[in-house]
Write an enzyme that holds these catalytic residues in place. Structure first.
Site, PDB file in Angstrom:
ATOM      1  N   ASP A  28       0.848  -1.193   0.000  1.00  0.00           N
ATOM      2  CA  ASP A  28       0.000   0.000   0.000  1.00  0.00           C
ATOM      3  C   ASP A  28       0.884   1.243   0.000  1.00  0.00           C
ATOM      4  O   ASP A  28       1.491   1.586   1.015  1.00  0.00           O
ATOM      5  CB  ASP A  28      -0.894   0.013   1.252  1.00  0.00           C
ATOM      6  CG  ASP A  28      -1.766   1.262   1.271  1.00  0.00           C
ATOM      7  OD1 ASP A  28      -2.552   1.448   0.323  1.00  0.00           O
ATOM      8  OD2 ASP A  28      -1.647   2.069   2.221  1.00  0.00           O
ATOM      9  N   TYR A  68       3.198   9.764   1.067  1.00  0.00           N
ATOM     10  CA  TYR A  68       4.098   9.117   2.024  1.00  0.00           C
ATOM     11  C   TYR A  68       5.560   9.498   1.768  1.00  0.00           C
ATOM     12  O   TYR A  68       6.436   9.203   2.592  1.00  0.00           O
ATOM     13  CB  TYR A  68       3.927   7.588   2.013  1.00  0.00           C
ATOM     14  CG  TYR A  68       2.534   7.107   2.378  1.00  0.00           C
ATOM     15  CD1 TYR A  68       1.621   7.951   3.012  1.00  0.00           C
ATOM     16  CD2 TYR A  68       2.124   5.811   2.085  1.00  0.00           C
ATOM     17  CE1 TYR A  68       0.339   7.513   3.320  1.00  0.00           C
ATOM     18  CE2 TYR A  68       0.838   5.370   2.406  1.00  0.00           C
ATOM     19  CZ  TYR A  68      -0.051   6.226   3.022  1.00  0.00           C
ATOM     20  OH  TYR A  68      -1.322   5.795   3.337  1.00  0.00           O
ATOM     21  N   LYS A  76      -2.070   6.229  -4.358  1.00  0.00           N
ATOM     22  CA  LYS A  76      -3.200   7.145  -4.162  1.00  0.00           C
ATOM     23  C   LYS A  76      -2.833   8.562  -4.581  1.00  0.00           C
ATOM     24  O   LYS A  76      -1.684   8.998  -4.377  1.00  0.00           O
ATOM     25  CB  LYS A  76      -3.599   7.195  -2.678  1.00  0.00           C
ATOM     26  CG  LYS A  76      -3.569   5.852  -1.975  1.00  0.00           C
ATOM     27  CD  LYS A  76      -4.034   5.930  -0.548  1.00  0.00           C
ATOM     28  CE  LYS A  76      -3.744   4.634   0.186  1.00  0.00           C
ATOM     29  NZ  LYS A  76      -2.367   4.509   0.680  1.00  0.00           N
TER      30      LYS A  76
HETATM   31  N1  LIG Z   1      -5.921   5.584   3.257  1.00  0.00           N
HETATM   32  C1  LIG Z   1      -5.562   6.271   4.311  1.00  0.00           C
HETATM   33  O1  LIG Z   1      -6.008   7.410   4.516  1.00  0.00           O
HETATM   34  C2  LIG Z   1      -4.598   5.689   5.306  1.00  0.00           C
HETATM   35  C3  LIG Z   1      -4.518   6.247   6.596  1.00  0.00           C
HETATM   36  C4  LIG Z   1      -3.622   5.668   7.512  1.00  0.00           C
HETATM   37  C5  LIG Z   1      -2.850   4.574   7.145  1.00  0.00           C
HETATM   38  N2  LIG Z   1      -2.934   4.057   5.872  1.00  0.00           N
HETATM   39  C6  LIG Z   1      -2.125   2.877   5.465  1.00  0.00           C
HETATM   40  O2  LIG Z   1      -2.280   1.865   6.445  1.00  0.00           O
HETATM   41  C7  LIG Z   1      -0.998   1.394   6.877  1.00  0.00           C
HETATM   42  C8  LIG Z   1      -1.066   0.860   8.280  1.00  0.00           C
HETATM   43  O3  LIG Z   1      -1.503   1.843   9.209  1.00  0.00           O
HETATM   44  P1  LIG Z   1      -0.601   2.328  10.408  1.00  0.00           P
HETATM   45  O4  LIG Z   1       0.831   2.162  10.062  1.00  0.00           O
HETATM   46  O5  LIG Z   1      -1.051   3.684  10.802  1.00  0.00           O
HETATM   47  O6  LIG Z   1      -1.067   1.396  11.617  1.00  0.00           O
HETATM   48  P2  LIG Z   1      -0.917  -0.150  12.025  1.00  0.00           P
HETATM   49  O7  LIG Z   1      -0.478  -0.970  10.887  1.00  0.00           O
HETATM   50  O8  LIG Z   1      -2.193  -0.463  12.717  1.00  0.00           O
HETATM   51  O9  LIG Z   1       0.194  -0.084  13.158  1.00  0.00           O
HETATM   52  C9  LIG Z   1       1.549  -0.056  12.830  1.00  0.00           C
HETATM   53  C10 LIG Z   1       2.409  -0.261  14.084  1.00  0.00           C
HETATM   54  O10 LIG Z   1       2.029  -1.474  14.726  1.00  0.00           O
HETATM   55  C11 LIG Z   1       3.177  -2.085  15.293  1.00  0.00           C
HETATM   56  N3  LIG Z   1       3.268  -3.491  14.825  1.00  0.00           N
HETATM   57  C12 LIG Z   1       3.176  -3.971  13.548  1.00  0.00           C
HETATM   58  N4  LIG Z   1       3.273  -5.313  13.518  1.00  0.00           N
HETATM   59  C13 LIG Z   1       3.463  -5.707  14.809  1.00  0.00           C
HETATM   60  C14 LIG Z   1       3.646  -6.975  15.433  1.00  0.00           C
HETATM   61  N5  LIG Z   1       3.641  -8.124  14.731  1.00  0.00           N
HETATM   62  N6  LIG Z   1       3.831  -6.988  16.778  1.00  0.00           N
HETATM   63  C15 LIG Z   1       3.832  -5.852  17.494  1.00  0.00           C
HETATM   64  N7  LIG Z   1       3.652  -4.617  16.961  1.00  0.00           N
HETATM   65  C16 LIG Z   1       3.459  -4.548  15.641  1.00  0.00           C
HETATM   66  C17 LIG Z   1       4.390  -1.330  14.827  1.00  0.00           C
HETATM   67  O11 LIG Z   1       4.905  -0.576  15.901  1.00  0.00           O
HETATM   68  P3  LIG Z   1       6.521  -0.496  16.124  1.00  0.00           P
HETATM   69  O12 LIG Z   1       7.037   0.206  14.915  1.00  0.00           O
HETATM   70  O13 LIG Z   1       6.646   0.273  17.387  1.00  0.00           O
HETATM   71  O14 LIG Z   1       6.973  -1.925  16.222  1.00  0.00           O
HETATM   72  C18 LIG Z   1       3.860  -0.404  13.738  1.00  0.00           C
HETATM   73  O15 LIG Z   1       4.489   0.848  13.689  1.00  0.00           O
HETATM   74  C19 LIG Z   1      -0.092   2.615   6.684  1.00  0.00           C
HETATM   75  O16 LIG Z   1       1.280   2.276   6.659  1.00  0.00           O
HETATM   76  C20 LIG Z   1      -0.616   3.129   5.353  1.00  0.00           C
HETATM   77  O17 LIG Z   1      -0.059   2.363   4.281  1.00  0.00           O
HETATM   78  C21 LIG Z   1      -3.812   4.589   4.975  1.00  0.00           C
END
Ligand SMILES: NC(=O)c1ccc[n+]([C@@H]2O[C@H](COP(=O)([O-])OP(=O)(O)OC[C@H]3O[C@@H](n4cnc5c(N)ncnc54)[C@H](OP(=O)(O)O)[C@@H]3O)[C@@H](O)[C@H]2O)c1
Length: 337
Positions: free
Chosen positions: A55, A60, A89
């Site tokens: 994604d 980004y 996007k």
């Molecule tokens: N369309 C949109 O408007 C929109 C908005 C927001 C996000 N997104 C997309 O969604 C993706 C994911 O969202 P997000 O990064 O905000 O949140 P997320 O994936 O819910 O959380 C990411 C965090 O979770 C922790 N993590 C991941 N795998 C783990 C595991 N196996 N065990 C323990 N901790 C774990 C990590 O923390 P640590 O780094 O501290 O380990 C990581 O930084 C983004 O990267 C982006 O591509 C899209």
């Protein structure tokens, strides 16, 4: 060195077009914490470990570095282009006439691709905010959602599809009232919709609405984005990885609560796109889709863990006369004007 996961074992979802897509992908938003080099190195590692869905997004700020990784992985024979499913996007400052095409062209150049597998409208309005700006700041040019303005943007998306540059189209951060206003006017319907989905924010009505119409939900912040920027946190937010239902099931399976959030997402039917630059985390996130599923009882318990807790409230996109972030999400069932 970790044992790679055979991508053929990772479950797939079928899109309305009949095409298959992996049931999980990797997010690439490094936020304020990680450099483009760190994120692209994780993408390289993830491809080697068996991830095939990524994604990306222009905003980004790392598509150039990720593109170098795609190019190297393909030329070195690690993966074939047609095995990858890549999302990107258009950002809010590129909705104007001709700008969507320009934005897609830039993304394709940066990602070193001839076409993108799904191109999304990142937010359904052209409300721009400076990167890293304060949560309370408002752009005087920001406006509420307008179906006509959105359709002007969508017509450009449809052209990209006609030109073969975007194989599927997607919407993001939509609500049912907004979808009701625009779906009947779309010549090419969205194949995917990217929305916030995690155990404490399940959006059951929107999820069901999309599934019924053959629009595959992609769930962002699937772990509850524990490390999101401070500006995206409010005192009432709930941490998915700390709620008792998730913690108890994680204990029973002997895994981190993050992994339970992902198993739940995949078994429910959305495509989670967890982010991590750490190999142990992104490998366990992929591996959890092929082993030790949650029971029907655990799935039912997690269904009741919903706290209706939206994390990405989007307040920086508000227009000057808006009351608060709730105005972005049409909570009373009508589009807020
Ligand atoms: N369309 C949109 O408007 C929109 C908005 C927001 C996000 N997104 C997309 O969604 C993706 C994911 O969202 P997000 O990064 O905000 O949140 P997320 O994936 O819910 O959380 C990411 C965090 O979770 C922790 N993590 C991941 N795998 C783990 C595991 N196996 N065990 C323990 N901790 C774990 C990590 O923390 P640590 O780094 O501290 O380990 C990581 O930084 C983004 O990267 C982006 O591509 C899209």
């Amino acid at each position: 060195m970790v044992t790679p996961i055979d991508p053929a074992l990772v479950p797939k979802r079928k899109l309305a077009t009949g095409e298959e897509i992996p049931c999980i992908g990797m997010g690439t938003f490094g936020s304020d914490r990680f450099t483009p080099g760190q994120v692209s190195a994780a993408v390289a590692g993830a491809i080697r470990c068996g991830y095939r869905l990524f994604d990306c997004a222009a905003v980004y700020g790392n598509e150039d570095q990720i593109g170098q990784v795609f190019e190297a992985a393909i030329s070195e024979g690690v993966v074939r282009r047609e095995e990858l499913f890549i999302l990107s996007k258009v950002w809010n400052d590129m909705h104007g006439k001709g700008d969507v095409l320009l934005s897609c062209a830039n993304t394709l150049k940066d990602l070193r691709l001839d076409s993108i597998d799904c191109y999304f409208v990142h937010w359904p309005f052209a409300n721009y905010h400076a990167p890293g700006c304060d949560g309370d700041s408002r752009n005087p040019d920001s406006k509420p959602f307008s179906p006509d303005r959105f359709m002007d943007t969508w017509r450009q998306m449809e052209r990209l599809h006609d030109m073969g540059l975007a194989r599927h189209l997607g919407m993001s951060n939509m609500t049912i009232p907004k979808l009701e206003a625009v779906l009947p006017r779309c010549r090419i319907k969205p194949a995917l919709i990217e929305i916030e989905l995690h155990p404490c924010f399940q959006q059951p009505e929107l999820f069901g609405y999309c599934i019924q119409r053959g629009i595959q939900p992609v769930g962002y912040c699937p772990i509850g984005s524990p490390t999101r920027p401070e500006r995206d946190k409010t005192p009432d937010d709930v941490a998915d990885t700390e709620v008792p239902e998730v913690v108890a099931i994680a204990k029973a399976h002997g895994v981190h609560p993050a992994v339970i959030c992902l198993k739940w997402a995949v078994q429910r039917g959305q495509i989670p796109i967890p982010f991590s630059i750490y190999e142990n985390e992104y490998v366990s996130n992929l591996r959890c889709t092929i082993e030790d599923p949650l029971t029907a009882e655990e799935m039912a318990t997690l269904q009741h863990a919903d706290r209706n807790c939206r994390l990405i409230k989007g307040q920086v996109f508000l227009w000057p006369s808006a009351n608060g972030w709730e105005d972005l999400w049409d909570l009373d069932g009508t589009i807020t004007k």
